[in-house]
Design a protein around this motif. Structure first.
Motif, PDB file in Angstrom:
ATOM      1  N   ASP A   1      -3.562   9.964   1.151  1.00 17.59           N
ATOM      2  CA  ASP A   1      -4.194   8.652   1.290  1.00 17.59           C
ATOM      3  C   ASP A   1      -5.375   8.519   0.330  1.00 17.59           C
ATOM      4  O   ASP A   1      -5.616   7.445  -0.223  1.00 17.59           O
ATOM      5  CB  ASP A   1      -4.666   8.436   2.730  1.00 17.59           C
ATOM      6  CG  ASP A   1      -3.508   8.297   3.699  1.00 17.59           C
ATOM      7  OD1 ASP A   1      -2.554   7.565   3.391  1.00 17.59           O
ATOM      8  OD2 ASP A   1      -3.552   8.932   4.764  1.00 17.59           O
TER       9      ASP A   1
ATOM     10  N   ARG B   1       0.866   4.360  -2.557  1.00 20.17           N
ATOM     11  CA  ARG B   1       0.810   5.746  -2.070  1.00 20.17           C
ATOM     12  C   ARG B   1       1.998   6.541  -2.609  1.00 20.17           C
ATOM     13  O   ARG B   1       1.855   7.694  -3.029  1.00 20.17           O
ATOM     14  CB  ARG B   1       0.778   5.780  -0.538  1.00 20.17           C
ATOM     15  CG  ARG B   1       0.535   7.171   0.045  1.00 20.17           C
ATOM     16  CD  ARG B   1       0.136   7.109   1.503  1.00 20.17           C
ATOM     17  NE  ARG B   1       1.237   6.828   2.384  1.00 20.17           N
ATOM     18  CZ  ARG B   1       1.800   7.724   3.217  1.00 20.17           C
ATOM     19  NH1 ARG B   1       1.332   8.965   3.261  1.00 20.17           N
ATOM     20  NH2 ARG B   1       2.778   7.381   4.010  1.00 20.17           N
TER      21      ARG B   1
ATOM     22  N   ASP C   1       0.824  -1.212   0.000  1.00 17.75           N
ATOM     23  CA  ASP C   1       0.000   0.000   0.000  1.00 17.75           C
ATOM     24  C   ASP C   1       0.857   1.260   0.000  1.00 17.75           C
ATOM     25  O   ASP C   1       0.488   2.281  -0.590  1.00 17.75           O
ATOM     26  CB  ASP C   1      -0.950   0.009   1.203  1.00 17.75           C
ATOM     27  CG  ASP C   1      -2.382  -0.327   0.796  1.00 17.75           C
ATOM     28  OD1 ASP C   1      -2.576  -0.817  -0.333  1.00 17.75           O
ATOM     29  OD2 ASP C   1      -3.302  -0.118   1.606  1.00 17.75           O
TER      30      ASP C   1
ATOM     31  N   ARG D   1      -3.925   7.895  -3.094  1.00 15.68           N
ATOM     32  CA  ARG D   1      -3.539   6.474  -3.199  1.00 15.68           C
ATOM     33  C   ARG D   1      -4.730   5.624  -3.606  1.00 15.68           C
ATOM     34  O   ARG D   1      -4.638   4.796  -4.525  1.00 15.68           O
ATOM     35  CB  ARG D   1      -2.992   5.985  -1.859  1.00 15.68           C
ATOM     36  CG  ARG D   1      -2.718   4.487  -1.781  1.00 15.68           C
ATOM     37  CD  ARG D   1      -2.687   4.013  -0.343  1.00 15.68           C
ATOM     38  NE  ARG D   1      -3.972   4.226   0.318  1.00 15.68           N
ATOM     39  CZ  ARG D   1      -4.119   4.419   1.631  1.00 15.68           C
ATOM     40  NH1 ARG D   1      -3.070   4.436   2.437  1.00 15.68           N
ATOM     41  NH2 ARG D   1      -5.324   4.612   2.134  1.00 15.68           N
TER      42      ARG D   1
END
Length: 396
Positions: free
Chosen positions: A294, A193, A189, A297
């Motif tokens: 975030d 990002r 993740d 992302r």
């Protein structure tokens, strides 16, 4: 000084930064931190690949000296000039005045501009080679990943690619350096990002670089941030390829701004209606609580985006306005877009959200729900219809 061998004569001499609050003074590092990776090859000639952020230059130099044991440093290879990787260039040149700085023409414009260095330079062009002895380095010019001067260096002996910022990720390294020494699950993740926020706009240059490297055998990728990739090379390349094509998984990001909870209430109902219509992987973000990095992302991660905003001084809610500008700057493509909003006495948010979606050339849901002051019974039905149409559009 503790140093780390990653091949017989290749050493990791990078550092971790666990103090950093905001990467590029914008993107929160939370508890994950970041690494600044530098590598040293010791052959008949010695070569350092990139440096580190200036605040960590002393640690870098201590590691280099521990490896070289009094030997000179012959070459400094600069794959990327961003200061978190070039910050120690001046100190390296002072310590090793005869070191040849290796880069391309655009690199040297920046070396002069940032550090005032104009001599002792070795210019390379795409496909050029440099022998260290048993190691032969081949240079690939890969501009706009994500600066104009970026390049990658391939060690033909070890089949190692020194990739600069490509294939990088946020997250400090916890003892291990190579991916087979680490639990890499926490990096995926953070890799998305990192790509979304740092490289995201430059999908086309990334595709050109991947094509250029497609025939190169890779046993290891040494990035400037995150793990050295060895076991997971195919997964890393596949993820980069997917993101640079702006392909996304089936899922929906709902992001909203809300001053007193009414627009937030709409978001919660819409999420439930989307689920009832068969949607999976629904993520709801309150932009006043979730950092935009975030959200970005997840916009790169999932195909659907629905934005909700109240009207604020005849404009969008400021944090939503800011988020949309960042999405626009990052040139996200091929998304399905929906929008909703609220107002008290004069509505403008829904109209402005529609204009944004059209400017991005995305597929847009025809049904948009706008509430005055608070939801009325008939608008629950409108949210239901919006959810059904959005899921159908997403599946097409």
């Amino acid at each position: 000084m503790v140093t780390k061998k990653i091949t017989e004569d290749t050493y990791y001499v990078g550092v971790n930064d666990r103090r950093i609050e905001l990467f590029e003074n914008m993107i929160p590092m939370k508890e994950v931190g970041v690494s600044y990776n530098s590598y040293l090859v010791v052959d008949e000639k010695t070569a350092l690949f990139d440096t580190v952020e200036i605040g960590f230059s002393e640690h870098l130099i201590e590691k280099i000296q521990a490896v070289l044991q009094g030997r000179s440093l012959d070459y400094l290879i600069i794959n990327h000039m961003e200061p978190d990787h070039s910050g120690a260039i001046r100190q390296i040149r002072r310590l090793y005045p005869d070191v040849k700085i290796v880069g391309n023409a655009k690199t040297f414009d920046m070396v002069a501009g940032y550090y005032g260095i104009t001599d002792g330079l070795h210019e390379v062009k795409d496909g050029d080679t440099l022998s260290l002895g048993t190691h032969t380095l081949r240079f690939y010019i890969t501009p706009m990943i994500h600066w104009p001067e970026t390049m990658m260096t391939y060690d033909e002996l070890t089949q190692t690619l020194y990739s600069g910022d490509a294939f990088g990720t946020f997250g400090a390294l916890d003892g291990g350096i190579v991916d087979d020494e680490l639990d890499v699950s926490r990096y995926w993740d953070e890799m998305i990002r990192y790509y979304a926020n740092i490289v995201g706009k430059y999908g086309s240059p990334v595709q050109k670089a991947l094509e250029k490297l497609s025939s190169v055998t890779l046993k290891m990728i040494c990035t400037t941030h995150g793990p050295v990739w060895k076991q997971n090379i195919s997964e890393v390349i596949a993820l980069t390829d997917k993101m640079s094509r702006y392909e996304a998984s089936e899922g929906i990001v709902i992001v909203y701004g809300s001053m007193y909870g009414n627009t937030g209430h709409m978001a919660e109902i819409l999420a439930m209606e989307l689920n009832a219509a068969g949607a999976k992987n629904i993520i709801v973000h309150n932009i006043s609580r979730t950092h935009w990095s975030d959200v970005l992302r997840d916009v790169f991660k999932y195909k659907g985006l629905i934005v909700g905003s109240p009207t604020y001084s005849n404009e969008l809610f400021p944090e939503i306005e800011s988020l949309l500008k960042k999405i626009e700057v990052h040139a996200v493509k091929n998304r399905v877009f929906g929008y909703f909003g609220s107002y008290t006495w004069a509505g403008a948010a829904v109209k402005r959200l529609k204009t944004f979606g059209e400017s991005m050339n995305w597929a847009i849901c025809d049904i948009a729900v706008e509430e005055k002051q608070t939801l009325k019974p008939e608008q629950y039905g409108e949210l239901n219809q919006m959810a059904k149409q959005f899921v159908e559009l997403l599946r097409k």
